[in-house]
Motif scaffolding. Structure first.
Motif, PDB file in Angstrom:
ATOM      1  N   LEU A   2      -3.528 -11.872 -11.111  1.00 47.84           N
ATOM      2  CA  LEU A   2      -3.219 -12.398  -9.710  1.00 47.84           C
ATOM      3  C   LEU A   2      -1.733 -12.695  -9.890  1.00 47.84           C
ATOM      4  O   LEU A   2      -1.394 -13.521 -10.898  1.00 47.84           O
ATOM      5  CB  LEU A   2      -4.030 -13.340  -9.197  1.00 47.84           C
ATOM      6  CG  LEU A   2      -5.547 -12.798  -8.985  1.00 47.84           C
ATOM      7  CD1 LEU A   2      -6.308 -13.871  -8.127  1.00 47.84           C
ATOM      8  CD2 LEU A   2      -5.385 -11.601  -7.912  1.00 47.84           C
ATOM      9  N   CYS A   3      -1.005 -12.558  -8.965  1.00 47.84           N
ATOM     10  CA  CYS A   3       0.388 -13.137  -8.795  1.00 47.84           C
ATOM     11  C   CYS A   3       0.187 -14.889  -9.126  1.00 47.84           C
ATOM     12  O   CYS A   3      -0.393 -15.379  -8.344  1.00 47.84           O
ATOM     13  CB  CYS A   3       1.155 -12.522  -7.934  1.00 47.84           C
ATOM     14  SG  CYS A   3       2.722 -13.721  -7.392  1.00 47.84           S
ATOM     15  N   ARG A   4       1.195 -15.268  -9.806  1.00 46.46           N
ATOM     16  CA  ARG A   4       1.066 -16.852  -9.898  1.00 46.46           C
ATOM     17  C   ARG A   4       1.729 -17.438  -8.557  1.00 46.46           C
ATOM     18  O   ARG A   4       1.458 -18.601  -8.551  1.00 46.46           O
ATOM     19  CB  ARG A   4       2.228 -17.072 -11.189  1.00 46.46           C
ATOM     20  CG  ARG A   4       1.560 -16.604 -12.495  1.00 46.46           C
ATOM     21  CD  ARG A   4       2.347 -16.829 -13.625  1.00 46.46           C
ATOM     22  NE  ARG A   4       2.299 -16.174 -14.950  1.00 46.46           N
ATOM     23  CZ  ARG A   4       1.408 -16.692 -15.892  1.00 46.46           C
ATOM     24  NH1 ARG A   4       0.798 -17.769 -15.658  1.00 46.46           N
ATOM     25  NH2 ARG A   4       1.242 -15.792 -16.692  1.00 46.46           N
ATOM     26  N   VAL A   5       2.362 -16.527  -7.816  1.00 41.60           N
ATOM     27  CA  VAL A   5       3.009 -17.196  -6.616  1.00 41.60           C
ATOM     28  C   VAL A   5       2.229 -17.128  -5.315  1.00 41.60           C
ATOM     29  O   VAL A   5       1.743 -18.209  -4.693  1.00 41.60           O
ATOM     30  CB  VAL A   5       4.525 -16.824  -6.247  1.00 41.60           C
ATOM     31  CG1 VAL A   5       4.979 -17.374  -5.175  1.00 41.60           C
ATOM     32  CG2 VAL A   5       5.506 -17.269  -7.518  1.00 41.60           C
ATOM     33  N   CYS A   6       1.740 -15.820  -5.134  1.00 47.38           N
ATOM     34  CA  CYS A   6       1.061 -15.528  -3.861  1.00 47.38           C
ATOM     35  C   CYS A   6      -0.306 -15.102  -4.033  1.00 47.38           C
ATOM     36  O   CYS A   6      -0.771 -14.593  -2.970  1.00 47.38           O
ATOM     37  CB  CYS A   6       1.773 -14.450  -3.122  1.00 47.38           C
ATOM     38  SG  CYS A   6       1.963 -12.906  -3.530  1.00 47.38           S
ATOM     39  N   GLN A   7      -0.917 -14.760  -5.284  1.00 53.09           N
ATOM     40  CA  GLN A   7      -2.275 -14.312  -5.621  1.00 53.09           C
ATOM     41  C   GLN A   7      -2.455 -13.042  -5.129  1.00 53.09           C
ATOM     42  O   GLN A   7      -3.548 -12.602  -5.074  1.00 53.09           O
ATOM     43  CB  GLN A   7      -3.104 -15.355  -4.941  1.00 53.09           C
ATOM     44  CG  GLN A   7      -3.337 -16.913  -5.636  1.00 53.09           C
ATOM     45  CD  GLN A   7      -2.223 -17.626  -5.572  1.00 53.09           C
ATOM     46  OE1 GLN A   7      -1.988 -17.797  -4.367  1.00 53.09           O
ATOM     47  NE2 GLN A   7      -1.896 -18.302  -6.455  1.00 53.09           N
ATOM     48  N   PHE A  43       5.658  -7.279 -11.731  1.00 58.54           N
ATOM     49  CA  PHE A  43       6.479  -7.762 -10.479  1.00 58.54           C
ATOM     50  C   PHE A  43       5.582  -7.752  -9.542  1.00 58.54           C
ATOM     51  O   PHE A  43       4.774  -6.844  -9.297  1.00 58.54           O
ATOM     52  CB  PHE A  43       7.661  -6.512 -10.604  1.00 58.54           C
ATOM     53  CG  PHE A  43       7.981  -6.306  -9.047  1.00 58.54           C
ATOM     54  CD1 PHE A  43       9.008  -7.228  -8.643  1.00 58.54           C
ATOM     55  CD2 PHE A  43       7.979  -5.280  -8.481  1.00 58.54           C
ATOM     56  CE1 PHE A  43       9.443  -7.142  -7.257  1.00 58.54           C
ATOM     57  CE2 PHE A  43       8.412  -4.987  -7.141  1.00 58.54           C
ATOM     58  CZ  PHE A  43       8.965  -6.087  -6.593  1.00 58.54           C
ATOM     59  N   CYS A  44       5.856  -8.577  -8.584  1.00 54.70           N
ATOM     60  CA  CYS A  44       4.823  -8.700  -7.328  1.00 54.70           C
ATOM     61  C   CYS A  44       5.515  -7.890  -6.283  1.00 54.70           C
ATOM     62  O   CYS A  44       6.682  -8.410  -5.861  1.00 54.70           O
ATOM     63  CB  CYS A  44       4.429 -10.244  -6.931  1.00 54.70           C
ATOM     64  SG  CYS A  44       3.431 -10.398  -5.492  1.00 54.70           S
ATOM     65  N   ASN A  45       4.713  -7.061  -5.765  1.00 64.89           N
ATOM     66  CA  ASN A  45       5.283  -6.108  -4.504  1.00 64.89           C
ATOM     67  C   ASN A  45       5.415  -7.179  -3.375  1.00 64.89           C
ATOM     68  O   ASN A  45       6.109  -6.805  -2.145  1.00 64.89           O
ATOM     69  CB  ASN A  45       4.290  -5.042  -4.084  1.00 64.89           C
ATOM     70  CG  ASN A  45       4.512  -3.984  -5.068  1.00 64.89           C
ATOM     71  OD1 ASN A  45       5.569  -3.601  -5.262  1.00 64.89           O
ATOM     72  ND2 ASN A  45       3.602  -3.355  -5.429  1.00 64.89           N
ATOM     73  N   ARG A  46       4.620  -8.035  -3.116  1.00 66.07           N
ATOM     74  CA  ARG A  46       4.714  -9.056  -1.906  1.00 66.07           C
ATOM     75  C   ARG A  46       5.785 -10.075  -1.886  1.00 66.07           C
ATOM     76  O   ARG A  46       6.621 -10.001  -1.037  1.00 66.07           O
ATOM     77  CB  ARG A  46       3.087  -9.626  -1.965  1.00 66.07           C
ATOM     78  CG  ARG A  46       2.978 -10.281  -0.711  1.00 66.07           C
ATOM     79  CD  ARG A  46       1.500 -10.715  -0.398  1.00 66.07           C
ATOM     80  NE  ARG A  46       1.415 -11.455   0.884  1.00 66.07           N
ATOM     81  CZ  ARG A  46       0.565 -12.736   0.671  1.00 66.07           C
ATOM     82  NH1 ARG A  46       0.088 -13.211  -0.441  1.00 66.07           N
ATOM     83  NH2 ARG A  46       0.483 -13.501   1.918  1.00 66.07           N
ATOM     84  N   CYS A  47       5.441 -10.924  -2.930  1.00 69.06           N
ATOM     85  CA  CYS A  47       6.496 -12.057  -2.796  1.00 69.06           C
ATOM     86  C   CYS A  47       7.823 -11.540  -3.862  1.00 69.06           C
ATOM     87  O   CYS A  47       8.844 -12.662  -3.942  1.00 69.06           O
ATOM     88  CB  CYS A  47       5.876 -13.327  -3.311  1.00 69.06           C
ATOM     89  SG  CYS A  47       5.483 -13.502  -5.159  1.00 69.06           S
ATOM     90  N   ASN A  48       7.681 -10.616  -4.549  1.00 69.87           N
ATOM     91  CA  ASN A  48       8.749 -10.294  -5.175  1.00 69.87           C
ATOM     92  C   ASN A  48       9.275 -11.066  -6.520  1.00 69.87           C
ATOM     93  O   ASN A  48      10.408 -10.945  -7.069  1.00 69.87           O
ATOM     94  CB  ASN A  48      10.115  -9.792  -4.392  1.00 69.87           C
ATOM     95  CG  ASN A  48       9.983  -8.981  -3.481  1.00 69.87           C
ATOM     96  OD1 ASN A  48       9.031  -8.146  -3.506  1.00 69.87           O
ATOM     97  ND2 ASN A  48      11.165  -8.809  -2.901  1.00 69.87           N
TER      98      ASN A  48
HETATM   99 ZN   LIG Z   1       3.461 -12.454  -5.378  1.00 74.90          ZN
END
Ligand SMILES: [Zn+2]
Length: 406
Positions: A2-7, A43-48
């Motif tokens: 999971l993304c460390r920022v936005c999960q 690379f997170c597609n949601r929060c970049n």
């Molecule tokens: Zn993210």
């Protein structure tokens, strides 16, 4: 993962393979027990947010033998003096008895300037050896990791901060949500958060993939900073590019609505869109660029090895660990790496075990080629090393492309 920022669900787009601790210079009796992890960015597609999938525990990286002392570079001393002056003029001027907090204050290279100006200050620095250097110079410093408990304690003992600063630190901390919440709690309603870190846009543009190593769990952009700190009520109000570390960005944030937002922010967000920092294809291309850079550097060094040329590394930087391990460059390619940091000398580089020797060993008997690991200080180094060039020495660089400088 999971993304460390936005999960959101994320996955790696490439791997640099097994990597040791970038600053883990070691003696030969430690080779057997050396620690490795897989260095793989995502690379997170949601929060970049550009981030590492796996990061070693902080205690493996930041400890009483931490080998990086900021103040060793005269250039960095000048840089941090300018940073401190900027904060004093732009934020502290006219405020009554302001308080400045710095996260990851190292040996006090920046806070020294506030101390000298009589400004209330506090540094948080978990690596006790570098923190001790700061304390011995009268710079207030706590040797702890920053978290919400520590934020509460600072609040009780010092009150709210006018400015919270960090340089090459924010990108080290995996739990960015806790950090952002702690800072939001600590800042005065008109306070300022200012931090600078290697900039994603520069890294993608120059294929400077050596920014990617264990300590850098994040490589920020204006887009990802807006997202991640925005979750905690902190708004990006200005961005100021820096030449440090081969391309960094200073981000200025404040409690939402408390300060006007500079046009620089919108300009940079638009530039990032144009560069495609939000698109998966950009990172696939980056992976291909890294592979091409690796292959080119390896062939140059193999060619020199086959013609029995002496090649010495210049600057046993943290960044060099990613290069030597990813390109599989060992003592058979690089005789030794010259470095002025006493704690590294007489040791070996992480993973590839190239000897690290004092600068005098380089300057007493110049090699034919010097591989410039400290490429971000190229100008300063070229000026200092005119003697090497006069004797026919040639520099090898790999950013923005692999080449032998004639
Ligand atoms: Zn993210």
């Amino acid at each position: 993962m999971l993304c460390r920022v936005c999960q959101s669900e994320i996955s790696q787009f490439m791997s640099f393979g097994d990597m040791p601790i970038a600053n883990g210079f070691l003696t030969d009796d430690r080779f057997e027990s050396e620690y490795f992890f897989e260095l793989a960015p995502s690379f997170c597609n949601r929060c970049n947010m550009f981030q590492l999938i796996e990061q070693p525990e902080p205690e493996r990286m930041f400890h009483e033998n931490y080998a990086f002392f900021s103040s060793i570079s005269r250039y960095m001393q000048i840089h941090f003096k300018a940073f401190a002056d900027f904060v004093m003029e732009r934020v502290l001027d006219g405020r009554n008895d302001p308080f400045v907090l710095e996260l990851g204050s190292n040996d006090g290279i920046m806070l020294r300037n506030f101390k000298d100006a009589g400004v209330r200050h506090l540094g948080i620095e978990p690596s006790s050896n570098v923190a001790n250097v700061a304390r011995s110079q009268g710079i207030q410093t706590l040797s702890e990791f920053f978290n919400l408990d520590l934020a509460e304690r600072v609040l009780r003992e010092h009150g709210q901060a006018d400015a919270v600063l960090a340089a090459n630190v924010m990108c080290h901390i995996p739990d960015i949500n806790t950090i952002a919440a702690g800072i939001a709690r600590l800042l005065k309603s008109d306070g300022i958060l200012m931090f600078e870190d290697p900039y994603l846009g520069d890294m993608i543009e120059k294929t400077s993939y050596d920014q990617i190593y264990d300590e850098h769990v994040f490589i920020f952009s204006a887009t990802s900073v807006t997202w991640s700190f925005g979750q905690h009520g902190l708004e990006l109000i200005d961005v100021i590019p820096q030449i440090t570390h081969g391309g960094s960005m200073r981000y200025v944030l404040a409690p939402e609505g408390s300060h006007p937002v500079s046009q620089n922010v919108n300009d940079l967000l638009e530039k990032e869109q144009a560069q495609g920092l939000h698109r998966k294809e950009t990172y696939d291309q980056f992976r291909r660029n890294c592979e091409a850079s690796r292959d080119a550097l390896r062939s140059v060094l193999e060619l020199l090895q086959n013609s029995s040329k002496r090649v010495v590394g210049y600057g046993a930087t943290s960044k060099s660990t990613t290069i030597t391990n990813y390109c599989e460059l060992g003592p058979e390619h690089i005789e030794f790496i010259s470095d002025t940091t006493p704690i590294k000398q007489g040791k070996y580089t992480p993973g590839m075990h190239i000897p690290v020797k004092p600068y005098e060993v380089f300057s007493r008997n110049y090699p034919e080629y010097a591989l410039l690991f400290a490429w971000n200080h190229a100008q300063e180094i070229f000026e200092k090393e005119e003697g090497f060039k006069k004797q026919g020495g040639k520099w090898i660089t790999y950013v923005p492309k692999v080449e032998i400088l004639e």
